[in-house]
Design a protein around this motif. Sequence first.
Motif, PDB file in Angstrom:
ATOM      1  N   ALA A 165       0.830  -1.203   0.000  1.00 18.77           N
ATOM      2  CA  ALA A 165       0.000   0.000   0.000  1.00 18.77           C
ATOM      3  C   ALA A 165       0.867   1.258   0.000  1.00 18.77           C
ATOM      4  O   ALA A 165       0.587   2.221  -0.721  1.00 18.77           O
ATOM      5  CB  ALA A 165      -0.933  -0.006   1.213  1.00 18.77           C
ATOM      6  N   TRP A 166       1.907   1.256   0.792  1.00 18.18           N
ATOM      7  CA  TRP A 166       2.799   2.411   0.876  1.00 18.18           C
ATOM      8  C   TRP A 166       3.421   2.707  -0.491  1.00 18.18           C
ATOM      9  O   TRP A 166       3.441   3.853  -0.943  1.00 18.18           O
ATOM     10  CB  TRP A 166       3.893   2.146   1.905  1.00 18.18           C
ATOM     11  N   ASN A 167       3.900   1.671  -1.141  1.00 16.30           N
ATOM     12  CA  ASN A 167       4.567   1.858  -2.439  1.00 16.30           C
ATOM     13  C   ASN A 167       3.596   2.259  -3.544  1.00 16.30           C
ATOM     14  O   ASN A 167       4.013   2.841  -4.550  1.00 16.30           O
ATOM     15  CB  ASN A 167       5.303   0.583  -2.835  1.00 16.30           C
ATOM     16  N   ALA A 168       2.310   1.954  -3.359  1.00 15.84           N
ATOM     17  CA  ALA A 168       1.312   2.295  -4.371  1.00 15.84           C
ATOM     18  C   ALA A 168       0.806   3.728  -4.233  1.00 15.84           C
ATOM     19  O   ALA A 168       0.130   4.229  -5.126  1.00 15.84           O
ATOM     20  CB  ALA A 168       0.130   1.331  -4.291  1.00 15.84           C
ATOM     21  N   THR A 169       1.151   4.383  -3.127  1.00 11.03           N
ATOM     22  CA  THR A 169       0.602   5.700  -2.812  1.00 11.03           C
ATOM     23  C   THR A 169       1.526   6.818  -3.312  1.00 11.03           C
ATOM     24  O   THR A 169       2.751   6.716  -3.221  1.00 11.03           O
ATOM     25  CB  THR A 169       0.411   5.831  -1.288  1.00 11.03           C
ATOM     26  N   ARG A 170       0.941   7.879  -3.819  1.00  7.56           N
ATOM     27  CA  ARG A 170       1.719   9.027  -4.299  1.00  7.56           C
ATOM     28  C   ARG A 170       2.367   9.759  -3.138  1.00  7.56           C
ATOM     29  O   ARG A 170       1.965   9.616  -1.974  1.00  7.56           O
ATOM     30  CB  ARG A 170       0.814   9.986  -5.073  1.00  7.56           C
ATOM     31  N   ARG A 171       3.355  10.576  -3.455  1.00  7.31           N
ATOM     32  CA  ARG A 171       3.938  11.463  -2.445  1.00  7.31           C
ATOM     33  C   ARG A 171       2.837  12.390  -1.922  1.00  7.31           C
ATOM     34  O   ARG A 171       2.073  12.968  -2.684  1.00  7.31           O
ATOM     35  CB  ARG A 171       5.081  12.284  -3.033  1.00  7.31           C
ATOM     36  N   GLY A 172       2.746  12.489  -0.611  1.00  4.78           N
ATOM     37  CA  GLY A 172       1.721  13.312   0.006  1.00  4.78           C
ATOM     38  C   GLY A 172       0.375  12.635   0.135  1.00  4.78           C
ATOM     39  O   GLY A 172      -0.575  13.247   0.639  1.00  4.78           O
ATOM     40  N   GLY A 173       0.282  11.376  -0.300  1.00  2.00           N
ATOM     41  CA  GLY A 173      -0.981  10.640  -0.200  1.00  2.00           C
ATOM     42  C   GLY A 173      -1.157   9.968   1.144  1.00  2.00           C
ATOM     43  O   GLY A 173      -0.303  10.059   2.032  1.00  2.00           O
ATOM     44  N   ASP A 174      -2.286   9.297   1.298  1.00  2.00           N
ATOM     45  CA  ASP A 174      -2.639   8.654   2.565  1.00  2.00           C
ATOM     46  C   ASP A 174      -2.648   7.142   2.426  1.00  2.00           C
ATOM     47  O   ASP A 174      -3.232   6.600   1.477  1.00  2.00           O
ATOM     48  CB  ASP A 174      -4.032   9.105   3.030  1.00  2.00           C
ATOM     49  N   VAL A 175      -2.024   6.469   3.393  1.00  2.00           N
ATOM     50  CA  VAL A 175      -2.059   5.007   3.498  1.00  2.00           C
ATOM     51  C   VAL A 175      -2.905   4.671   4.714  1.00  2.00           C
ATOM     52  O   VAL A 175      -2.572   5.077   5.836  1.00  2.00           O
ATOM     53  CB  VAL A 175      -0.643   4.422   3.651  1.00  2.00           C
ATOM     54  N   ILE A 176      -3.992   3.947   4.511  1.00  2.00           N
ATOM     55  CA  ILE A 176      -4.930   3.655   5.599  1.00  2.00           C
ATOM     56  C   ILE A 176      -4.878   2.168   5.913  1.00  2.00           C
ATOM     57  O   ILE A 176      -5.165   1.335   5.056  1.00  2.00           O
ATOM     58  CB  ILE A 176      -6.370   4.086   5.243  1.00  2.00           C
ATOM     59  N   VAL A 177      -4.506   1.834   7.156  1.00  2.00           N
ATOM     60  CA  VAL A 177      -4.394   0.438   7.598  1.00  2.00           C
ATOM     61  C   VAL A 177      -5.720   0.018   8.221  1.00  2.00           C
ATOM     62  O   VAL A 177      -6.125   0.550   9.263  1.00  2.00           O
ATOM     63  CB  VAL A 177      -3.242   0.262   8.598  1.00  2.00           C
ATOM     64  N   VAL A 178      -6.386  -0.928   7.570  1.00  2.00           N
ATOM     65  CA  VAL A 178      -7.695  -1.412   8.008  1.00  2.00           C
ATOM     66  C   VAL A 178      -7.593  -2.826   8.587  1.00  2.00           C
ATOM     67  O   VAL A 178      -8.304  -3.192   9.519  1.00  2.00           O
ATOM     68  CB  VAL A 178      -8.694  -1.389   6.831  1.00  2.00           C
ATOM     69  N   GLY A 179      -6.689  -3.658   8.031  1.00  2.00           N
ATOM     70  CA  GLY A 179      -6.570  -5.051   8.449  1.00  2.00           C
ATOM     71  C   GLY A 179      -5.985  -5.190   9.849  1.00  2.00           C
ATOM     72  O   GLY A 179      -5.119  -4.409  10.258  1.00  2.00           O
ATOM     73  N   ALA A 180      -6.451  -6.203  10.581  1.00  2.00           N
ATOM     74  CA  ALA A 180      -5.959  -6.481  11.938  1.00  2.00           C
ATOM     75  C   ALA A 180      -4.815  -7.478  11.851  1.00  2.00           C
ATOM     76  O   ALA A 180      -5.018  -8.648  11.535  1.00  2.00           O
ATOM     77  CB  ALA A 180      -7.082  -7.034  12.806  1.00  2.00           C
ATOM     78  N   GLY A 181      -3.594  -7.014  12.101  1.00  2.00           N
ATOM     79  CA  GLY A 181      -2.418  -7.867  11.990  1.00  2.00           C
ATOM     80  C   GLY A 181      -1.969  -8.421  13.323  1.00  2.00           C
ATOM     81  O   GLY A 181      -2.499  -8.079  14.382  1.00  2.00           O
ATOM     82  N   ALA A 182      -0.933  -9.266  13.262  1.00  2.00           N
ATOM     83  CA  ALA A 182      -0.387  -9.902  14.463  1.00  2.00           C
ATOM     84  C   ALA A 182       0.567  -8.965  15.191  1.00  2.00           C
ATOM     85  O   ALA A 182       1.208  -8.096  14.580  1.00  2.00           O
ATOM     86  CB  ALA A 182       0.343 -11.187  14.075  1.00  2.00           C
ATOM     87  N   ALA A 183       0.683  -9.149  16.500  1.00  2.00           N
ATOM     88  CA  ALA A 183       1.526  -8.273  17.314  1.00  2.00           C
ATOM     89  C   ALA A 183       2.992  -8.371  16.940  1.00  2.00           C
ATOM     90  O   ALA A 183       3.754  -7.410  17.120  1.00  2.00           O
ATOM     91  CB  ALA A 183       1.340  -8.607  18.798  1.00  2.00           C
ATOM     92  N   ASP A 184       3.431  -9.516  16.432  1.00  2.00           N
ATOM     93  CA  ASP A 184       4.846  -9.690  16.097  1.00  2.00           C
ATOM     94  C   ASP A 184       5.142  -9.465  14.610  1.00  2.00           C
ATOM     95  O   ASP A 184       6.262  -9.721  14.159  1.00  2.00           O
ATOM     96  CB  ASP A 184       5.328 -11.082  16.511  1.00  2.00           C
ATOM     97  N   ASP A 185       4.171  -9.005  13.859  1.00  2.00           N
ATOM     98  CA  ASP A 185       4.363  -8.732  12.430  1.00  2.00           C
ATOM     99  C   ASP A 185       4.687  -7.249  12.274  1.00  2.00           C
ATOM    100  O   ASP A 185       3.800  -6.408  12.164  1.00  2.00           O
ATOM    101  CB  ASP A 185       3.099  -9.098  11.646  1.00  2.00           C
ATOM    102  N   GLU A 186       5.964  -6.924  12.274  1.00  2.00           N
ATOM    103  CA  GLU A 186       6.391  -5.531  12.344  1.00  2.00           C
ATOM    104  C   GLU A 186       6.616  -4.946  10.949  1.00  2.00           C
ATOM    105  O   GLU A 186       7.073  -5.619  10.036  1.00  2.00           O
ATOM    106  CB  GLU A 186       7.656  -5.407  13.184  1.00  2.00           C
ATOM    107  N   TRP A 187       6.302  -3.646  10.832  1.00  2.00           N
ATOM    108  CA  TRP A 187       6.469  -2.916   9.580  1.00  2.00           C
ATOM    109  C   TRP A 187       7.443  -1.781   9.802  1.00  2.00           C
ATOM    110  O   TRP A 187       7.441  -1.154  10.867  1.00  2.00           O
ATOM    111  CB  TRP A 187       5.113  -2.359   9.127  1.00  2.00           C
ATOM    112  N   SER A 188       8.284  -1.523   8.825  1.00  2.00           N
ATOM    113  CA  SER A 188       9.258  -0.447   8.990  1.00  2.00           C
ATOM    114  C   SER A 188       9.342   0.398   7.730  1.00  2.00           C
ATOM    115  O   SER A 188       9.010  -0.048   6.627  1.00  2.00           O
ATOM    116  CB  SER A 188      10.645  -1.015   9.326  1.00  2.00           C
TER     117      SER A 188
END
Length: 362
Positions: A265-288
């Motif tokens: 989702a991040w890579n698909a979004t334009r500069r200055g755009g919004d990435v909205i996280v809707v899915g419920a992920g696991a506590a140990d599934d980290e994003w950076s």
Amino acid sequence: MARAAVLHQVGDKELDLRDDVTTVDPGPDQVKVQIKATGVCHSDLSTMTGVLPSVPPTVIGHEGSGVVVEAGEHVTHVQPGDHVVINWTPDCGACPECLRGEPYLCMTFIAQAFSDPAFRLGDGTPAFGMAGVGTWAEEVVVPRQGVIKIAEDVPFEYAALLGCGIPTGVGAVVNTAKVKPGSKVAVVGAGGVGLSVIQGARIAGASTILAIDPNEAKHPIAKRFGATHTATLDGLDETKGLLTGGAGFDYTFEVVGKAAAITTAWNATRRGGDVIVVGAGAADDEWSQSAFGLLFDGKALKASLYGGCDLKRDVPMFVDLWRAGRLDLDGLITRRIRFEDLNDAVQALTNGDVIRQVVLFD
């Protein structure tokens, strides 16, 4: 005694489908509801696998509708016989989140649900309700804030979807992202909630709506709900180039619950755009993300819990949209099933064979 689907241990592949479960007696600020319809949502599966926390034995289910059978003495907004939608995040009205106008972040009653069992099994064992409700049961007892009255002509199977799938998806568009007419939107994941996001984007007036899913069988379904284009992960860069000139989308919704999907989702979004996280992920599934990119790309990362909804306000809006023919509820329901089919329904959900299954209690 009532029927209920009980998880005895996290990781169990099948639920214990019982007919000897009773609710606790409702208190003065509580309501007892006879469940008429309940959805089979991916969050239910996440509770069974341990991605979402629970205290076994747990009655699974959180998306439901039914009829009030008993109301405590302090309850004034509903009475026995009223049709209601279950609100699995009831707002206490007094915590900092509620006072800031963010009822979807209220944890008062959910926290209590981890210490206060809402059911008893036939042998007297206390049992808890998933997310404080447990709608895969014929009867539930919830706080008075946990029921939203609806008109009697709204079918129960439609009303059940108004308790989770629709607010989570459509709400993410209208409340969290506040999508503007003419915008270009991408949605990562075309499951039940993803399709609700797509509907929300269509309702909001987005000019381009791209559904991204590796399962091409979902692509024509996504188009039926309002997607203007579809893509697999392999074809995403090419499609992004064709639809946005390579710049990216104004809003991209992640509706999978995986760090890898947030990256997509991040890579698909334009500069200055919004990435909205809707899915419920696991506590140990980290994003950076790099500190440099986070600043200089100017993108906003937003969480959308329960679609940022206040169900007292938003359920009537969803009903109005359905009445106007702008919100398709019937099309989201792949199968209408019976209580005894629940373990088969869990397997179908695991396999990704369905959009939404709804249990209809007699």
